[in-house]
Enzyme design. Sequence first.
Site, PDB file in Angstrom:
ATOM      1  N   THR B 137      58.272 -50.977  -0.038  1.00  0.00           N
ATOM      2  CA  THR B 137      59.627 -50.490   0.234  1.00  0.00           C
ATOM      3  C   THR B 137      60.501 -50.484  -1.024  1.00  0.00           C
ATOM      4  OG1 THR B 137      59.475 -51.312   2.481  1.00  0.00           O
ATOM      5  CG2 THR B 137      61.683 -50.944   1.634  1.00  0.00           C
ATOM      6  N   GLY B 176      58.613 -59.659   0.707  1.00  0.00           N
ATOM      7  CA  GLY B 176      58.646 -61.103   0.880  1.00  0.00           C
ATOM      8  C   GLY B 176      57.832 -61.802  -0.195  1.00  0.00           C
ATOM      9  N   GLU B 420      58.248 -53.026   9.626  1.00  0.00           N
ATOM     10  CA  GLU B 420      56.979 -52.387  10.029  1.00  0.00           C
ATOM     11  C   GLU B 420      57.220 -51.084  10.792  1.00  0.00           C
ATOM     12  OE1 GLU B 420      54.456 -53.438   8.678  1.00  0.00           O
ATOM     13  OE2 GLU B 420      54.941 -55.513   8.172  1.00  0.00           O
TER      14      GLU B 420
END
Lengths: 658, 658
Positions: B137, B176, B420
Site C-alpha cells: 500500500t 505493519g 485486505e
Amino acid sequence: VNPDLASERQTASFSVEKLTAWLDGGAEHTRMRRAVVEAIERDPVFSRENQYFQSQNERYEAAVRKAVYLQKKMHEMGWTENGPEFKYIYRAVSGDIAFLLHRVFMRSISVLGSDKQIAKWMPLATQYQLIGSYAQTELGHGTYLQGLETTAVFDITTQEFILNTPKISAMKWWPGDMGRSATHTVVFAQLYVHGKCYGVHPFIVQIRSLRDHSLCPGITAGDIGPKMNFEHVDNGYLMLQNVRVPRENMLNKFCEVQPDGTYVRRGSQKINYFTMTTVRISLISDEVLIPLMKACTIAIRYSAVRRQSKLKPGEQEAKILDYQTQQEKLLPQLAAAYAFHLTNNYLQELFNKGYSEIQKNNFDRLPELHALSSGFKATITQYCTAAVEICLRACGGHGYSLLSGLPSLYTKLLASCIYEGENTILLLQTARFLIKCFMAASAGQPVPPSVTYLAAVKPGKCPAKNKLDFLSPDIYTEAYQHMAFRLISSTAAKLQNLTQSEVKKHDAWNQCTVQLVQAAKAHCHYITVKNFAETVEKLETKAGIQKIMKHLCDLFALHGIFSNTGVFLHDEYISGAQMDMVTASYLDLLAVIRKDAVPLVDAFDFTDKSLNSALGSYDGQVYQRLYEWAQKSPTNKQMSPAYERYLKPLLHNTLSKL
Amino acid sequence: VNPDLASERQTASFSVEKLTAWLDGGAEHTRMRRAVVEAIERDPVFSRENQYFQSQNERYEAAVRKAVYLQKKMHEMGWTENGPEFKYIYRAVSGDIAFLLHRVFMRSISVLGSDKQIAKWMPLATQYQLIGSYAQTELGHGTYLQGLETTAVFDITTQEFILNTPKISAMKWWPGDMGRSATHTVVFAQLYVHGKCYGVHPFIVQIRSLRDHSLCPGITAGDIGPKMNFEHVDNGYLMLQNVRVPRENMLNKFCEVQPDGTYVRRGSQKINYFTMTTVRISLISDEVLIPLMKACTIAIRYSAVRRQSKLKPGEQEAKILDYQTQQEKLLPQLAAAYAFHLTNNYLQELFNKGYSEIQKNNFDRLPELHALSSGFKATITQYCTAAVEICLRACGGHGYSLLSGLPSLYTKLLASCIYEGENTILLLQTARFLIKCFMAASAGQPVPPSVTYLAAVKPGKCPAKNKLDFLSPDIYTEAYQHMAFRLISSTAAKLQNLTQSEVKKHDAWNQCTVQLVQAAKAHCHYITVKNFAETVEKLETKAGIQKIMKHLCDLFALHGIFSNTGVFLHDEYISGAQMDMVTASYLDLLAVIRKDAVPLVDAFDFTDKSLNSALGSYDGQVYQRLYEWAQKSPTNKQMSPAYERYLKPLLHNTLSKL
C-alpha cells in the site's frame, strides 16, 4: 490549493459566503464568529496541534490550562459569559477545555438554590475561587434517578446532613471535573429525616481542601480512567463516608428541611424538568451538528482529492467522489447536516416560545417540549454518530488514522448517544407522549401543535406518477406523515389489544417497546423533513441558495425513504413501482448535488485549525500533511527501547549468514 | 459469582460444555485450546492487564517482547507454526503481538519466490535473524494495485534494480512491523526494463542495518503515528531514493528479468489471486468472529447483572436484559455470532475443496471462491462491526469506558472493514460475479454451485399463513432466495437497459453500483441463512443443542427480514399482513432466547483474562472491578502538575472568603 479541489470550487451554483451567512443567522453573526475564532486560534495557548499525540494526563493538563487562561482572554477581549460571543468561544476551542461541569454546578445553584444560597456561592464560582462539579450518576444508577442510593440523613442535634455511600454501586461515577479538579460538587442523595425518605435532593459538598487540594475527611475520589474520548475531562468517582454538611447546604429553593426536621416543599418542581430539556436541545448544536459538519468537510474534501481506480478506460484514476457508491455514502450525510441544523433552529424557536410561557407560569407546553427534546436528542445523536462513522469509513485507511480527525469526531459523537439520557429511554418517553396524544386525538380532544396530524386520519395512497413527482415536497412530506401515523396508530392498537386481553399494563408496554421506539423515530423523521421543506419554501428571495437547499431537502427525504423502504411499502401507501421511482430520483440527485459538494462543505466555514485534520484542510494537501504530522508522533522521537532489549539479541548473529 | 448471573446459568436448556465442544469442532479441540490458553495466560509476559493504560510506545514494546518470548515458549511447549496448537496461540494472545507481517513476508517468499530464493531467505526468516514486512500500500494508492507508483528500474550494467519513490503519494504507508522493527521488506514496484513498464512486481529490500538497526542508505522510514487501535503495531512509512538491490532480489517464481534484460513470465499468476482469498477467509474467524463473541459475552453478562428502572411497579429494579428493547439490541448479535461461525465453517470447507483442485492445476472454482471470500469478508466485517457497536452502546456509559473492553473490540473490528480490500470494492467484485452468473444462467449455461438458484426463477408468493409458519426454515430461506434473486435480476436488467440506451459500459456500471452492492449483500445474507438452516437440520442427535440452535437460526433469519422489510415487501412476495406475522414471531423469539442468553455466551468459553473486561467477567462482579481497575489508571498515580501550575494560583485566596 490542490488543483483537484480548486476545480470543485469554480463551478459552485451558489454564493458560498451567502450560504455561510444564512447558516449563521445573518452576516453580522458570521463576522462576530470569525473574529472570536481568529482571536482564539491566534493564541498559542489554545493550540490543538499536538492533540492526537497526547496522553490522558497531558490532555487534562492542557484543558485546565486553557480553561484558566480563557478567563484572562475573555477579560482582555471584553467577552462575557452572557455575551453574544460566548457560543463562538466554545466552537473555537472545539469543546476541548476543562470546567464545563463547573458551569453546570453554577446553573444548579442558580436554578435550585435560594437567594441566600445564590448570594453565597455564585460570586465564588463565577470568579473560580472554587471549582464545582455535579455528582448525580452512580456506578450502578444512571438515567433512573429514583434509584440513586447515596444517602443524606438529617442530624437534628448538629443541624447537619450526614452523607454516605452505603455500597459500591452507590459510588458517584462519571461526573466531569470531579476526578482531579473540583473542590466542591452538588451531590444528589436520598434525603432521610427522622427515618423517613423524602427522595432525591441536591447538596453542596466540599470534596477537596482549598489550602492544598487534598481530599477532605470522609471523601474518597479519583479519576475513572481511560475512555473512548474526553481524555481532557477528569470524569471522576466519589465515595462519601459520614461526610457532614450544614443544613444550609441543601439547595432549597423548592424544598427545605427546617431546623426541627420539618420537610417543606414549595413551588413547582416542573422547572427541573425544563432544565433537562434545555440541556438536550443545546447539546444538539454544539456537540453533535458541529462534529458532523466537520466530518462532512473532511470526507468530502478528501474525496475530491483522492484518486483511485479508473472510471473510464484510458483516463487517469478518478476522484473517488465521482463514484456513485462514494456519493451515496457522503452526500446524504451532508444533507442530514443541513436538515438537522434547521431542526435545531426549529427546536430553539419552540423552546424560546415555551420559555416565555413558563415565565408567565404557564406550563402547558412542557410535555410537548420534553417529548420533542428527548426524541430529537436521541434521533439526531444516533443519526449523526452513524453519519460520522460513514464519513470515517469512506476515507479508507486514512480515515482510521487519528490524524484524519475523524476518529475523535466519531468517538465524541458516540458519547452523545449515551449521556444526558440514554437514547432508547428517551425515545420511549417520546413514544409515551405520542401514544397519549394519539388517544386524545382519537377521542376528539385537542393535542399540541406538533402532533395535530394524529387527529387527521387519511388512508389513501401516494399519488406520485413518475420519478419527478417524488421531488415534490408535498408528496414526500405526506408519505412521511402517513408512515409516522401508521406506526403510532398500529402500536397504540397493539398496546390496547394486549391490555384488553388481560396482559398487565407494564408487561404490555414492555412487549411494545421495540415498535414504540420505531414510532418515535418516525415522528421525529417526519418533523425534520416537514421543517426542512417548509424552510426551503420560505427561502424565495435567495435564489441560488434556495435551489441547492431544495436539492438537499429532496435528497434527505428520499434517502430516508430509500433506506427505510419497508415502512412505506408496508400498507402499500407507496407501491413497489413507485419505490423504483424513488430510487431513480434519489440516485439522480446524487449526481446533481455532487457538483456542489465541496462548496456546500466550504459554507460550514471551518478553519484548518478547528478541523485539525490532515485530510480536510482547505488546500487539500493531504499526503504532504499526513507525512509531516506523522513525523511529529512520539513513536518517531527515539529509537525504541524494544530494539536494545529484544531485537538486538535476536538479530545479533545474522550478519555472518547473509 | 454475582447471584443475578448465577441464576441465569441454572436454567440452561442445553449442555454448555457440549455446545462449546461443537463450536470447537470436537471435545479434543476444546481440550487442546484450553491447554494452550492456560499455558499462555499463566505466563506473566503475555499479560494484558495494563493494556488500557498504555501509550502507543508501551504497547509496541510489549508486543515485541511477547513476539520474541513466544518463540522461546513455543520451543518449550513443543508447539510449531504448522502444528494444531498454533491457531489457539493467536486466540490466546488476542492478536496483541508483533511480527504478524513477518509471517506475510515469509508467505510471500514461499509463494512468489524461486527455490533458490526460498533456500536463501526462509531459514533466516524462520529463525528471526531478520525481521520482514510487506510494503504494498502507498500513501495515495490502496486497493487498486495497478496504480502503485514506486519504480524499480533494471540497471543492466550493474545487474541491479534501482528502487525509487518518485513522489510523495508513492510513499509506502501502513505496512505493519515496518515503522520501527523490520530489517527487510517486500516492496511492490512498477518494473521498468529498457524504459518499458512491465507492471507491479515484488522485490526484497533491506531497510535497516543488521548491525545497529539504523536506516540503510537511501531509506527514509518511520511510524505513521496514532490510529484508532493497533497501537501495538508499528504501521510504517517508507521512501526509497536510488536504493539498489541485486537482480536476484526480485521474487521470480513466476517472472524473471534475465541478465540481458529479457523479461520472462512463466506459469500461472492466478495463484496470487488465491493468496488474497485465503487471507480474507482466515481473517473472518480470528479478527472478526472472536471479537464479536467477546462483545456479546461482555454485553450479555453485564445486562444480566445491571438493574435499571422498574419493570413492574413495587418490585426491585429489573435486570436490563428483561427489557424487550435490550433483548432486541443484543440477542440478534448473539445469533449473528453463531450464524457467521457456521458461515466460516462453510467457507473453510469450500476453500479446502478449492485448494485440493488447485493442487491438481484445476482453477475452475477460483472465480466462485474469490467472489464468496470477497463478499463474505465485506458483509461479515460490516455486520460484526455494527454488532459490536450495538453491544457497546447497550452497556450505556460503562460500555464507553475502555475498561469495559468494548471500545477496543469495536475499533479493532472497524479496521477490518477497510484492510485486505475495502468493503464496497469487494462487494462490487462479488456483484460482478453474480451478474455474470445471472447472465450465464439466463442463457442456460452452467453456473457454480453457490449460485444455481439464479437459474431457477420462481415468481410466486410467500405461502406463510400465520406467525408460526415463519419459524419454518423452508419459508424464510425461500424468502431470502427470492429476495436475492430479485435484486440481482433487477439490477442486471437496469444495467442492460442502460447499455442498450447508449450509455457507455463503464458509466452504466457506475450508475448501478449502489444497487449492485445491495444485490451482493443480499446474496451473502441468503447463503448465511441457508447454511445456518441446513446445519441445524443435520444436528439431529444432539437434541438440546439442536433446539437452541434452531431458535437462533430463526432469530437470525427473522431479524434480517424485520430489519430489511422493504426488500421483501417490494414485489409483495411477503405481504404487509405477513410482515406483521414476522414481527410477532421475531419478538416472541427474543423472549425465548433471552432465557438461554447467558449460557449461550458462556459456551464461547472465554477466560476472564482473554476478555480483559471489567463488565464481562464470569463472576459478574462489575462494580468492584471497575473501581479496582480505575484506581490503576495513570491519571490517579500522582497529583497532576495542573494543580500547582493552574489551580493553586486560581484558588489561593478563596479560604478567606468562605
